[in-house]
Design an enzyme around this catalytic site. Structure first.
Site: not given
Lengths: 343, 343, 343, 343
Positions: A148-150, A152
């Site tokens: 997921g973005c967070y 990473t």
């Protein structure tokens, strides 16, 4: 040429994957599916791709993927887990940009996503696709769970500290800010322009679905459980994640610049900035880069790490291509070396 | 490999030229100069290029350009005209992104720019670099005057109508809206975030420096003088120009869609949209594309053309590279085929 | 104290009417209705009113309005026309912020709104609430049709020119730009943050519902029909309308500054700016002001008028209160004298 | 009527003070000074006040303030300390919106502001104007030090916890996000639209001038020193501060909702939101309100407080008027009861 399929490309991560695939010299996009948009040209949904892509959405039938070497899922959660097993059985690699295979614990998955996992037996095989932590396993992965973005941004910021045993693993705080595209492409009131522009707010402070994924990754780096307080915020911008990370140092006589520089010196997509820097999210807009800096306010016990990524690139579709490059033995930066678009 | 020099790359068009040069396979950036920033790394000024470009600004000494095949000027006006003659004499081609060589009439230039032109003899040799109007002359140009951002959008919108004698040349109106980057990278009050965000205004309604350049180009297309009312506006966005163009049709029984489609069918960077379309500026963000659509409100005598470009790309640095490709015999789209970055 | 009712206050004009009513010393908000939100506190829908308003939505039953002196409709079109007749019969004045009573021609209304008008007999009685054009009739109105946002800006800009016969009535162009709140408070894709931020586009260039309303008003000022080309645009900002108006002058020896200054010298909410000005929309944010300036580019035949309003205030709810003040014999500026909120 | 003077009203806090004074029924603005703008109308600098204020800047001569009951300083630091002594001696009360009298320790002031304090003897008399902490002393103050924007949000969030001894005072973290107007009205590159829009970054992570002021206030609440990590960020919005505060609880069996509700139940400008809320900055745009909510992620030891203010109102000029009301015995909410402007 790698033949790729794409399931569910009507969201922003799907659109971004298309943009990046257009710049990738070794991939041919063979099929793109969407149940809702079957028959429509991709450029009707994403006008900015008009003239670059002459492709229509097909129905997500298994036979449509027969010629593919790899299939990407850019779907909401609980879609990929229904279709991945058949693709794997047909010898097709799967890169899932959704959350379906990120957690190794099926019960934990069910708790956070509100339904039973339909192929828990694949969770142990699935490889978590954070190359900076997991490159060797990615090379041979059949089923890749793209982070997921967070997660990473938060993991890349904390990894050097936890791997080195430099901070108290029970003291971690991640105050994270996301652009609105992180909420996906859907008609929702909270992400209407007039509801989110020129304003700032926290959300899901009581618990966000990315929390268990982050904790799983940080525990692996730590060699034992961690405690993380994770508070996401919505910032009035389109792209970008800025994670401000806090931890208490175990000892303060450490050269943190050297720690970060050495940990990431061979990483093509992690940029450790000069001491005293403050990365901004626009500096990675459209680029597959995570930029990091650290501070020790007033020389105290608390270390502050600043980490930025473009949530749609290093936080999603760029990282998916980076993983594909690794899985198919290509140079890792193939198609991903473009700088940010700024201003 | 073409060896390129860049003068004055501390503004947004300079930064954008650097970004695009990084993606161009046939150009090597040999030297970059800035009087003010001499000695500093480029990435200190433009952090988003960090890791992509290991180059320091040099002083703008003539000898620093000796090895160059072409030199780009991304300077404020009244700089290139002082340095271009020596470069041309040394056999180096010059592409000027500023206004110094855009007007063929030295007196008109002096009137709008407030000083004498120092090399008026070069004005007739200089080729105006709008490839869609001027491609043949560009092929052999030594000195290229790259069009302004407003002029590119306005001319591409009006050209098919004027060339075909379809509209009254005395009835032209260009209501143009620009993102703030069009004002350049400088410390100014009007373009401070708090002065320009979440607001909209016209400016220079009494007369903007791009007016004579546009009129010159439209007159050439018309084969005679035109009257243009040009009102620029500042929109609260970073990039993009949206020109809304109005003209009175001489006869209304014309298939305008065919007119536009035929005029631009061979143009790689002009996209005539389907009838009834409304292009948006984000759809060309970062791309070297001009997107066009036309309307005839209430089927009346007035035709409305909607034209969008990214002011820093097709309106400046992308077009400069397009011109360079033409001047050096490269395929015109080399290094310029990337789609827009959206959302 | 005037007792007021409010129907359908779940949109932005409703919310703005509530904000302004809170500052009005002579009105008591007696009842607020919403079929969908019946029973909920107003501050649940509009958290920013929390602590200022202790009121719950009621069902829109006729009896709920019995105690009211006036009822405001801040509803989508085709709602007020069903409820207004009964209220009027009960002796309650009606101020409709929607489009139901703005057009005097029922057939034209049906054409633009796609259904039959249910009380065409009221159209001739309804008074169009642009005080600067219609103040005398407003004083005695029972049923007031509050103007749309675009029509307010466009009419106030053109009125002095048309009333004076100074411009060709067949040459009018209105290039209008609106903030996103003009689209209302609803879950729509086009007005999602990521679809509209940092971008600019035209919409409904082929015909917008505000066109007939504007033409009706301009024809009245002109004493005969006018031709108007009206192109609305969406700007990436929350509030504000900027209308850029173009007309061909019949004779150019006119002191336009004097024309505008005299026409509006007694108007408390129209601000004719000094010559050469460029009003910005933020300058009227939250204020019931229309700010005007004019230009004659290159001293030519075309006059350009720049007009700004806050679409939710002078373009909707502020104007509704201004009309209410007139209808009830209060000083016209009561509760409306606050300056803009800027920056 | 209170006669007020205003020194240095060419910044955003000055402009906001003017806006709020216009709505205050008991104050007459008698004189406004600016060395740089002497002689110009206020509305030339702040066009949005045009029509509301007919006042020209005067030179900042002492005699110009003779008729004043109170003088506000909305100046950069190191200005008020030069002029305040003479005003006080003349019996005029002083409300300083700058930093000159906020710190009680002259050496600490010199350390953070880089010069000697010229009237350290006044520091002990100066009353820190956070009414929620200091109301009794404010009533009799001659010299009032109005708090900074960050300090207001951070202190109001932490006060109930520290006063109650509920958290470890050595564990405090304030991750604060500010709109760009917090940087003031000046021509600076970092706050240019194109440098700050659509992006997010931290700044001054190594130490920000508001830190000692916050620590001083928190130490007073705690009855002993505290350790605070304070990281400010720049968010792409005009107004608003969002402080996300973290602390470790000493015991977790506490009804935090009750703690906050009781602490602030009599406070007109602090709004403790319902449990589970996430305040947004737009909800206080233009209002003198601090809105608070708390969370205990995963029921753990760390409490998270979310606090929002408008940096120009409760974080500056609104609070200054609130203090003035207290100092002059007026009802505290006089002129300050307007709701936020949203959307």
């Amino acid at each position: 040429m790698i033949k790729a399929g794409l399931v569910g490309a009507t969201g922003y991560t799907g659109a971004e994957l298309l943009r990046l695939l257009l710049a990738h010299p070794q991939v041919q996009l063979a099929v793109i599916t969407s149940r809702a948009e079957s028959g429509r040209q991709v450029s009707e949904i994403f006008p900015w791709l008009g003239g670059h892509l002459d492709l229509a959405f097909q129905a997500p039938e298994p036979k449509n993927f027969q010629a593919c070497d790899v299939v990407f899922f850019a779907t909401p959660h609980a879609t990929a887990m229904h279709q991945a097993p058949a693709l794997l059985q047909a010898g097709i690699k799967v890169i899932d940009l959704s959350a379906d295979f990120r957690l190794q614990d099926a019960a934990l998955w069910a708790e956070w996503y509100g339904e039973r996992h339909v192929c828990p037996e694949l969770l142990s095989e699935a490889v978590y696709g954070l190359p900076e932590a997991n490159r060797e396993r990615i090379k041979t992965a059949r089923l890749l769970a793209n982070p997921g973005c967070y997660p990473t941004a938060v993991q890349l910021g904390f990894l050097p500290l936890l791997e080195g045993g430099l901070v108290e693993p029970r003291s971690l705080i991640a105050d994270a800010k996301s652009g609105v595209s992180g909420a996906g492409r859907k008609e929702a009131m909270a992400t209407q322009f007039c509801e989110s522009a020129d304003s700032f707010k926290a959300y899901s402070a009581a618990g966000h679905r990315h929390l268990p994924e982050i904790e799983q990754g940080l525990a692996a780096a730590n060699g034992g459980p961690v405690d993380l307080v994770f508070v996401p915020h919505l910032a009035p911008m389109i792209r970008g994640i800025h994670a401000t990370l806090y931890a208490r140092m175990r000892e303060v006589e450490v050269d943190l610049q050297a720690v970060f520089a050495q940990r990431y010196q061979a990483e093509p997509f992690v940029d450790v900035m000069p001491m005293g820097s403050h990365p901004d999210t626009r500096g990675v807009r459209g680029a597959n880069t995570c930029r990091l800096a650290w501070h020790r306010p007033q020389g105290g016990e608390t270390v502050v790490i600043l980490a930025v990524v473009d949530n749609l690139v290093k936080g999603a579709s760029g990282q998916a291509l980076q993983n594909m490059n690794i899985m198919f033995g290509l140079p890792e930066t193939t198609g991903l070396s473009l700088p940010a678009l700024a201003p």
